[in-house]
Design a protein around this motif. Structure first.
Motif, PDB file in Angstrom:
ATOM      1  N   ALA A  31       0.836  -1.206   0.000  1.00  9.21           N
ATOM      2  CA  ALA A  31       0.000   0.000   0.000  1.00  9.21           C
ATOM      3  C   ALA A  31       0.870   1.255   0.000  1.00  9.21           C
ATOM      4  O   ALA A  31       0.435   2.329  -0.426  1.00  9.21           O
ATOM      5  CB  ALA A  31      -0.936   0.002   1.204  1.00  9.21           C
ATOM      6  N   GLY A  94       1.653  12.609  -8.825  1.00  8.83           N
ATOM      7  CA  GLY A  94       1.032  11.522  -8.065  1.00  8.83           C
ATOM      8  C   GLY A  94      -0.320  11.974  -7.535  1.00  8.83           C
ATOM      9  O   GLY A  94      -0.788  13.074  -7.838  1.00  8.83           O
ATOM     10  N   THR A  95      -0.926  11.112  -6.738  1.00 12.03           N
ATOM     11  CA  THR A  95      -2.243  11.417  -6.170  1.00 12.03           C
ATOM     12  C   THR A  95      -2.224  12.762  -5.444  1.00 12.03           C
ATOM     13  O   THR A  95      -3.139  13.577  -5.599  1.00 12.03           O
ATOM     14  CB  THR A  95      -2.644  10.309  -5.154  1.00 12.03           C
ATOM     15  N   THR A  96      -1.183  12.969  -4.651  1.00 13.98           N
ATOM     16  CA  THR A  96      -1.091  14.191  -3.856  1.00 13.98           C
ATOM     17  C   THR A  96      -1.155  15.425  -4.753  1.00 13.98           C
ATOM     18  O   THR A  96      -1.913  16.367  -4.494  1.00 13.98           O
ATOM     19  CB  THR A  96       0.238  14.198  -3.054  1.00 13.98           C
ATOM     20  N   HIS A 124      -6.786  10.050   3.562  1.00  8.63           N
ATOM     21  CA  HIS A 124      -5.329  10.234   3.671  1.00  8.63           C
ATOM     22  C   HIS A 124      -5.073  11.741   3.836  1.00  8.63           C
ATOM     23  O   HIS A 124      -5.875  12.556   3.350  1.00  8.63           O
ATOM     24  CB  HIS A 124      -4.714   9.721   2.360  1.00  8.63           C
ATOM     25  N   SER A 126      -3.399  13.633   2.277  1.00 11.01           N
ATOM     26  CA  SER A 126      -3.356  14.348   0.989  1.00 11.01           C
ATOM     27  C   SER A 126      -4.762  14.646   0.455  1.00 11.01           C
ATOM     28  O   SER A 126      -4.902  15.385  -0.512  1.00 11.01           O
ATOM     29  CB  SER A 126      -2.557  13.559  -0.047  1.00 11.01           C
ATOM     30  N   VAL A 172     -12.187   8.970  -0.554  1.00 11.35           N
ATOM     31  CA  VAL A 172     -11.239   7.917  -0.906  1.00 11.35           C
ATOM     32  C   VAL A 172     -12.024   6.671  -1.334  1.00 11.35           C
ATOM     33  O   VAL A 172     -13.043   6.337  -0.731  1.00 11.35           O
ATOM     34  CB  VAL A 172     -10.296   7.632   0.299  1.00 11.35           C
ATOM     35  N   ILE A 174     -10.649   3.383  -1.651  1.00  9.83           N
ATOM     36  CA  ILE A 174     -10.260   2.334  -0.688  1.00  9.83           C
ATOM     37  C   ILE A 174      -9.311   2.959   0.334  1.00  9.83           C
ATOM     38  O   ILE A 174      -8.316   3.581  -0.040  1.00  9.83           O
ATOM     39  CB  ILE A 174      -9.584   1.145  -1.406  1.00  9.83           C
ATOM     40  N   ASN A 176      -6.433   3.510   2.877  1.00 15.32           N
ATOM     41  CA  ASN A 176      -5.091   2.925   2.954  1.00 15.32           C
ATOM     42  C   ASN A 176      -4.757   2.401   4.337  1.00 15.32           C
ATOM     43  O   ASN A 176      -3.814   1.634   4.490  1.00 15.32           O
ATOM     44  CB  ASN A 176      -4.022   3.938   2.526  1.00 15.32           C
ATOM     45  N   ASP A 201     -10.354   9.644  -4.701  1.00 14.19           N
ATOM     46  CA  ASP A 201      -8.953   9.311  -4.468  1.00 14.19           C
ATOM     47  C   ASP A 201      -8.808   7.800  -4.708  1.00 14.19           C
ATOM     48  O   ASP A 201      -9.239   6.992  -3.884  1.00 14.19           O
ATOM     49  CB  ASP A 201      -8.579   9.697  -3.030  1.00 14.19           C
ATOM     50  N   ALA A 203      -5.969   6.155  -5.135  1.00 13.42           N
ATOM     51  CA  ALA A 203      -4.581   5.711  -4.899  1.00 13.42           C
ATOM     52  C   ALA A 203      -4.499   4.241  -4.501  1.00 13.42           C
ATOM     53  O   ALA A 203      -3.551   3.548  -4.859  1.00 13.42           O
ATOM     54  CB  ALA A 203      -3.925   6.575  -3.826  1.00 13.42           C
ATOM     55  N   GLN A 204      -5.516   3.757  -3.743  1.00 20.31           N
ATOM     56  CA  GLN A 204      -5.464   2.358  -3.281  1.00 20.31           C
ATOM     57  C   GLN A 204      -6.449   1.462  -4.016  1.00 20.31           C
ATOM     58  O   GLN A 204      -6.669   0.328  -3.600  1.00 20.31           O
ATOM     59  CB  GLN A 204      -5.750   2.291  -1.770  1.00 20.31           C
ATOM     60  N   SER A 224      -1.682   7.254  -8.342  1.00 19.40           N
ATOM     61  CA  SER A 224      -0.212   7.335  -8.433  1.00 19.40           C
ATOM     62  C   SER A 224       0.348   6.144  -9.189  1.00 19.40           C
ATOM     63  O   SER A 224      -0.066   5.006  -8.935  1.00 19.40           O
ATOM     64  CB  SER A 224       0.412   7.317  -7.032  1.00 19.40           C
ATOM     65  N   HIS A 226       3.342   4.807  -8.818  1.00 24.64           N
ATOM     66  CA  HIS A 226       4.206   3.907  -8.036  1.00 24.64           C
ATOM     67  C   HIS A 226       3.431   2.870  -7.231  1.00 24.64           C
ATOM     68  O   HIS A 226       4.014   1.887  -6.770  1.00 24.64           O
ATOM     69  CB  HIS A 226       5.131   4.720  -7.116  1.00 24.64           C
ATOM     70  N   LYS A 227       2.136   3.108  -7.023  1.00 26.44           N
ATOM     71  CA  LYS A 227       1.343   2.122  -6.284  1.00 26.44           C
ATOM     72  C   LYS A 227       0.713   1.098  -7.231  1.00 26.44           C
ATOM     73  O   LYS A 227      -0.018   0.216  -6.810  1.00 26.44           O
ATOM     74  CB  LYS A 227       0.246   2.837  -5.494  1.00 26.44           C
TER      75      LYS A 227
HETATM   76  N1  PMP Z   1      -4.406   8.660  -0.934  1.00 21.17           N
HETATM   77  C1  PMP Z   1      -4.280   7.416  -0.454  1.00 21.17           C
HETATM   78  C2  PMP Z   1      -5.498   6.631  -0.098  1.00 21.17           C
HETATM   79  C3  PMP Z   1      -3.003   6.865  -0.327  1.00 21.17           C
HETATM   80  O1  PMP Z   1      -2.866   5.630   0.165  1.00 21.17           O
HETATM   81  C4  PMP Z   1      -1.870   7.637  -0.686  1.00 21.17           C
HETATM   82  C5  PMP Z   1      -0.474   7.083  -0.506  1.00 21.17           C
HETATM   83  N2  PMP Z   1      -0.253   6.407   0.686  1.00 21.17           N
HETATM   84  C6  PMP Z   1      -2.064   8.922  -1.190  1.00 21.17           C
HETATM   85  C7  PMP Z   1      -3.350   9.395  -1.291  1.00 21.17           C
HETATM   86  C8  PMP Z   1      -0.929   9.777  -1.615  1.00 21.17           C
HETATM   87  O2  PMP Z   1      -0.272   9.199  -2.689  1.00 21.17           O
HETATM   88  P1  PMP Z   1       1.130   9.765  -3.216  1.00 21.17           P
HETATM   89  O3  PMP Z   1       2.016   9.847  -2.001  1.00 21.17           O
HETATM   90  O4  PMP Z   1       1.579   8.757  -4.198  1.00 21.17           O
HETATM   91  O5  PMP Z   1       0.868  11.102  -3.821  1.00 21.17           O
END
Ligand code: PMP
Length: 407
Positions: A31, A94-96, A124, A126, A172, A174, A176, A201, A203-204, A224, A226-227
């Motif tokens: 994750a 990325g997501t952020t 999260h 972010s 979100v 899912i 994290n 969001d 990301a997950q 993102s 990388h995930k």
């Molecule tokens: N939202 C969720 C649900 C995440 O799990 C994460 C990363 N842990 C982020 C946002 C932020 O992603 P990133 O650091 O790749 O921008």
């Protein structure tokens, strides 16, 4: 369900065959970031060895080839999430950054004093802080949908919290730190009854489940690279064309303009209006291989296999009486957070590391959730389609020995 040949899949990921502290690596921190298949690593190598050049700028062979790969990836992402147009796909870090982009462009243009932005208790950081910043700047208020003790959203609270002042909803898909899969389609339907745009969001979720933006009808979606087995530093913002076109640029610089004079600058069309400066070309091109890899295995096969691993791990860990699982929603994906009375998660993480097991410990950038469950931190094991039940057994055995040591 097609059975995955996980041993074959594992051989595609060079890092999975290494030893850590003399033991075979058990990587349960997916994750936080996923490992990369050889296809992605080789593609990045290919890019720098064969076609390295700046995109959109040259008429020479290298630049044209790199630009084509860069733009082809946009179409691949479009197809992957079923967007209507490739112009709705914006490359970010990325997501952020994707969420910050929406908060600071859409938010800045549309929020006024007294307006409200609705998020949830399981976001999260972010998906909290960018909204706090813009709300503070605009005199708007951040409202929060609460969650149950199982870590599920209290959906009926949306009906109570949405009102004529609500101007944006961000949620979100899912969680994290809990693994909860939220009913985002229902939330979007509720919001759209009042014409409120919704950001998801993802990301997950993008790496675990099918995400179809036209079916969901979400207005924005962030994730993102990388995930999802791709490189770091690259991410995606999807936005509906009609919304993106009305939004002001995020940053100024090269590529995002049509023409510049000291008196006036005309901005480029979407998506380029939001992509100032030399982009993360290597990241984009690497991401294309990650998507192709996921497509090759099949997202449904991935979902099914990972559900099975989560179920198995949950059963195994539930047999240990000292363990308390945080996040027991009915619909969960790939994430197992837990605490053990009397042992700090950092100690658990450190002891497991001695056995070559990588898990995450801490607040997982979700401090409000930690407060909600009255814990300073949790230990989190998060799974991928390359993990094995045998690895779960190694993890559970190691956990048992940590408990024995501390008791
Ligand atoms: N939202 C969720 C649900 C995440 O799990 C994460 C990363 N842990 C982020 C946002 C932020 O992603 P990133 O650091 O790749 O921008």
């Amino acid at each position: 369900m097609q059975n995955l040949d996980v041993n074959k899949i594992r051989s595609d990921f060079p890092i999975l065959s290494r030893l850590v502290n003399g033991k075979p690596l058990v990587y349960f921190d997916n994750a936080a970031t996923t490992q990369k298949p050889k296809d992605v690593i080789d593609k990045i190598n290919y890019y720098y060895s064969n076609i390295n050049s700046n995109v959109h700028r040259g008429v020479h062979y290298l630049s044209e080839t790199a630009s084509k790969e860069y733009e082809d990836t946009r179409k691949l992402v479009q197809n992957f999430i079923n967007a209507k147009s490739h112009n709705e796909i914006i490359y970010t870090r990325g997501t952020t950054e994707s969420i910050n982009l929406v908060a600071s462009t859409y938010g800045r243009n549309n929020l006024v004093e007294g307006d409200e932005v609705l998020i949830t208790h399981m976001e999260h950081h972010s998906n909290i802080v960018p909204w706090q910043l813009i709300c503070e700047e605009k005199g708007a208020k951040l409202k929060v949908v609460p969650i149950t003790d199982d870590g599920e959203l209290i959906l009926s609270e949306y009906d109570k919290l949405i009102n004529e002042k609500t101007k944006f909803i961000s949620v979100v898909h899912i969680s994290n730190s809990l693994g909860t899969i939220n009913p985002i389609k229902k939330i979007i339907e509720k919001a759209h009854k009042y014409n409120i745009p919704v950001l998801i969001d993802a990301a997950q979720s993008i790496q675990h489940t099918n995400v179809n933006v036209q079916e969901l009808e979400c207005d924005f979606l962030a994730f993102s690279g990388h995930k999802m087995y791709g490189p770091t530093g690259i991410g995606i913002l999807y936005g509906k064309k009609e919304l993106l076109e009305k939004m002001p640029p995020y940053q100024g610089g090269g590529d995002m303009i049509l023409s510049v004079s000291f008196e006036k600058t005309l901005f480029n069309s979407i998506p380029y209006k939001f992509e100032a400066g030399t982009p993360h070309i290597e990241g984009v091109i690497g991401l294309s291989e990650a998507i192709k890899y996921i497509q090759k295995i099949g997202i449904e096969n991935i979902s099914n296999y990972e559900s099975d691993i989560l179920k198995y791990a949950t059963e195994q860990i539930s047999d240990i009486k000292e363990v308390k699982i945080i996040g027991t929603a009915k619909e969960k994906s790939s994430i197992l957070s837990f605490v053990i009375d009397g042992i700090h998660p950092h100690d658990i993480g450190t002891f497991l590391d001695r056995d070559g097991i990588a898990i995450r410990t801490g607040h997982h950038c979700t401090e409000p959730i930690m407060r909600r469950f009255n814990v300073p931190a949790t230990s989190r094991a998060s799974f991928s389609f390359y993990n094995l039940k045998e690895e779960v057994d190694v993890f559970v055995e190691s956990l048992r020995s940590v408990i024995k040591l501390f008791s």
